[in-house]
Design a protein around this motif. Structure first.
Motif, PDB file in Angstrom:
ATOM      1  N   UNK A   2       0.834  -1.204   0.000  1.00 32.44           N
ATOM      2  CA  UNK A   2       0.000   0.000   0.000  1.00 32.44           C
ATOM      3  C   UNK A   2       0.867   1.253   0.000  1.00 32.44           C
ATOM      4  N   UNK A   3       0.397   2.251  -0.715  1.00 29.81           N
ATOM      5  CA  UNK A   3       1.082   3.537  -0.739  1.00 29.81           C
ATOM      6  C   UNK A   3       0.051   4.646  -0.920  1.00 29.81           C
ATOM      7  N   UNK A   4       0.448   5.868  -0.598  1.00 29.60           N
ATOM      8  CA  UNK A   4      -0.457   7.000  -0.736  1.00 29.60           C
ATOM      9  C   UNK A   4       0.142   8.038  -1.668  1.00 29.60           C
ATOM     10  N   UNK A   5      -0.753   8.779  -2.311  1.00 34.43           N
ATOM     11  CA  UNK A   5      -0.341   9.849  -3.208  1.00 34.43           C
ATOM     12  C   UNK A   5      -1.221  11.063  -2.919  1.00 34.43           C
ATOM     13  N   UNK A   6      -0.582  12.214  -2.705  1.00 34.43           N
ATOM     14  CA  UNK A   6      -1.325  13.408  -2.330  1.00 34.43           C
ATOM     15  C   UNK A   6      -1.987  14.067  -3.535  1.00 34.43           C
ATOM     16  N   UNK A  52      -5.319   6.349  -1.588  1.00 34.15           N
ATOM     17  CA  UNK A  52      -4.666   5.107  -1.181  1.00 34.15           C
ATOM     18  C   UNK A  52      -4.609   4.156  -2.364  1.00 34.15           C
ATOM     19  N   UNK A  53      -3.428   3.608  -2.622  1.00 37.55           N
ATOM     20  CA  UNK A  53      -3.225   2.629  -3.687  1.00 37.55           C
ATOM     21  C   UNK A  53      -2.777   1.294  -3.089  1.00 37.55           C
ATOM     22  N   UNK A  56      -0.787  -0.632  -7.165  1.00 33.40           N
ATOM     23  CA  UNK A  56      -1.006   0.369  -8.233  1.00 33.40           C
ATOM     24  C   UNK A  56      -2.479   0.568  -8.609  1.00 33.40           C
ATOM     25  N   UNK A  57      -3.403   0.020  -7.815  1.00 33.03           N
ATOM     26  CA  UNK A  57      -4.837   0.205  -8.053  1.00 33.03           C
ATOM     27  C   UNK A  57      -5.369   1.218  -7.038  1.00 33.03           C
ATOM     28  N   UNK A  58      -6.074   2.256  -7.485  1.00 36.83           N
ATOM     29  CA  UNK A  58      -6.616   3.236  -6.538  1.00 36.83           C
ATOM     30  C   UNK A  58      -7.716   2.603  -5.682  1.00 36.83           C
ATOM     31  N   UNK A  86     -14.144   7.674   0.116  1.00 39.66           N
ATOM     32  CA  UNK A  86     -14.907   6.784  -0.768  1.00 39.66           C
ATOM     33  C   UNK A  86     -13.961   5.730  -1.329  1.00 39.66           C
ATOM     34  N   UNK A  87     -14.540   4.552  -1.618  1.00 37.75           N
ATOM     35  CA  UNK A  87     -13.750   3.422  -2.084  1.00 37.75           C
ATOM     36  C   UNK A  87     -14.062   3.096  -3.540  1.00 37.75           C
TER      37      UNK A  87
END
Length: 342
Positions: A2-6, A52-53, A56-58, A86-87
Motif C-alpha cells: 500500500x502507498x499514498x499519493x497526495x 490510497x493505492x 497500483x490500483x486506486x 470513498x472506495x
C-alpha cells in the motif's frame, strides 16, 4: 503493497480520470477540493487530501484538510465535517473494510503529527458508502458535534429528492403553499439560467452584485472566479429570478455524475409585491435537472427539536421549508474524534 499519493501531485486531467473509478459527488472533484481552500483562507487551511493505492490500483480517496480555529489546529473545512473517504466502486464491502483501519491510522497519524485537536467527517446522503459509520465509531469517533451551535450539526438526516419520477408526480408531491407560490411567481417573473451553454459575463457579474447586496461581503472574489470555472465546466448552474428588469433572487446548484445539491440562495424581499423567487427557482432547477437526466437532488439538512440541541425558530422554519418539496429523508451522519493528548 500500500502507498499514498497526495492530491497536489495530480494534474487536473489525471484527477478526473481517477474519479472514473469511484461513485462520487462534486465534493470529490478537483474543482471542489480547491474551492474549499479558497473559501477558508482566513483559517489558513491546508489541503492534505490523498489517495490510497494497493498494487497500483486506486483503493480510496480521502479528502483531508487542516485548519486553524481559535489558535488550535483541527481536521475540518470551515469547521464543518469533511466528506468521508470513498472506495473504488469495483471493490466489495469486505475488501473496503480491510483497508479502512489503515486509513483511520493514517488520518490519526496526520492529526497527531500536526497536533490537531479534533477531526470531523460527514457521510453524504447522495452516496452509498462501502462501510457504515460504525467503522468510525469503533475507532474512537462519536456522533454529535455540539460546537459551533450551527444548523448542520443538529441534523442526522437530509432531504433528498428522487428525480426518477415524472415532473407531474414531483410537482404534486410539493406542499400546496409552495406550489401556489411557484405558480404566482411564474406569472410575473422571468427566469434566467447561467450554465455552461449560456454563460454571460454581464449576467454573472449582475448575479455577484446581487449576492453582495443581499449577503454583504461574506465571500472573496476568488471564490466567485471558481464559481465561474465550475459553471463553464458543467459543475454548477444558477437560476435567476428577474422582476421589473431587476434581479430579485438566485439559486445555485452543484451537479456531478447525475447527482445535484441545492447549494445556496439569495433573495431581495419586497412586501409590496407577492413574489417568491426561491420557490420559483427551486422548481425551475428541478425541471432543469430532470431534463439533464439527473437522478438525485439534495435539498439540505433536516433539524427537529430534541434534548441534545436547542433549535431556533429560524432553524425550524428553514427545515419546514425544505420538508415541503416531497423529498425522502436520508441518513446524513457526522462524526468527530477529539485527540486528548494534543
Amino acid at each position: 503493497m500500500m502507498e499514498t499519493k497526495f492530491f497536489s501531485n495530480y494534474s487536473l486531467v489525471d484527477w478526473s480520470d481517477l474519479l472514473l473509478n469511484f461513485d462520487s459527488t462534486i465534493n470529490y472533484t478537483s474543482w471542489f477540493l480547491n474551492y474549499v481552500e479558497i473559501l477558508n483562507t482566513s483559517s489558513e487551511i491546508q489541503n492534505h487530501t490523498f489517495v490510497l493505492y494497493a498494487e497500483n490500483i486506486p483503493i480510496a480517496i480521502v479528502p483531508l484538510y487542516i485548519e486553524k480555529i481559535n489558535n488550535t489546529l483541527q481536521i475540518s473545512m470551515g469547521q464543518e465535517p469533511i466528506y468521508a473517504p470513498i472506495f473504488n466502486k469495483n471493490m466489495s464491502i469486505s475488501n473496503s473494510k480491510k483497508y479502512f483501519n489503515y486509513l483511520i491510522k493514517k488520518i490519526n497519524d496526520i492529526a497527531l503529527q500536526n497536533k490537531c485537536l479534533l477531526a470531523r467527517f460527514h457521510y453524504s446522503p447522495l452516496l452509498s458508502y462501502h462501510f457504515l459509520p460504525i467503522e468510525y465509531l469503533n475507532s474512537g469517533y462519536v456522533e454529535g458535534i455540539f460546537y459551533p451551535d450551527w444548523y448542520i450539526f443538529k441534523s442526522k438526516f437530509s432531504f433528498v429528492l428522487n428525480l426518477a419520477n415524472n415532473k407531474e408526480y414531483i410537482f404534486n408531491k410539493i406542499r400546496k403553499g409552495h406550489r401556489s407560490n411557484i405558480r404566482q411567481t411564474k406569472k410575473i417573473a422571468n427566469l434566467i439560467v447561467i450554465d455552461a451553454n449560456s454563460f454571460s459575463t454581464e449576467i454573472f457579474n449582475r448575479y455577484v452584485s446581487l449576492y453582495y447586496k443581499v449577503k454583504g461581503n461574506k465571500r472573496n472574489f476568488e471564490a466567485f472566479k471558481l464559481d465561474e470555472i465550475a459553471i463553464k465546466s458543467g459543475l454548477q448552474f444558477i437560476m435567476i429570478c428577474e422582476f421589473d428588469n431587476k434581479f430579485v433572487g438566485a439559486v445555485a446548484f452543484h451537479t456531478y455524475s447525475n447527482k445535484a445539491r441545492y447549494n445556496s440562495s439569495i433573495q431581495l424581499y419586497n412586501d409590496n409585491v407577492r413574489i417568491h423567487p426561491t420557490h420559483f427557482l427551486l422548481w425551475s432547477g428541478i425541471e432543469y435537472l430532470k431534463d439533464k437526466g439527473c437522478e438525485l437532488l439534495e435539498f439540505g439538512e433536516q433539524v427537529v427539536e430534541n434534548k441534545q440541541f436547542k433549535v431556533s425558530l429560524k432553524e425550524k422554519n428553514l427545515s419546514h421549508f425544505k420538508s415541503g418539496w416531497g423529498c425522502d429523508l436520508i441518513s446524513n451522519i457526522k462524526v468527530q474524534k477529539e485527540f486528548k493528548n494534543v
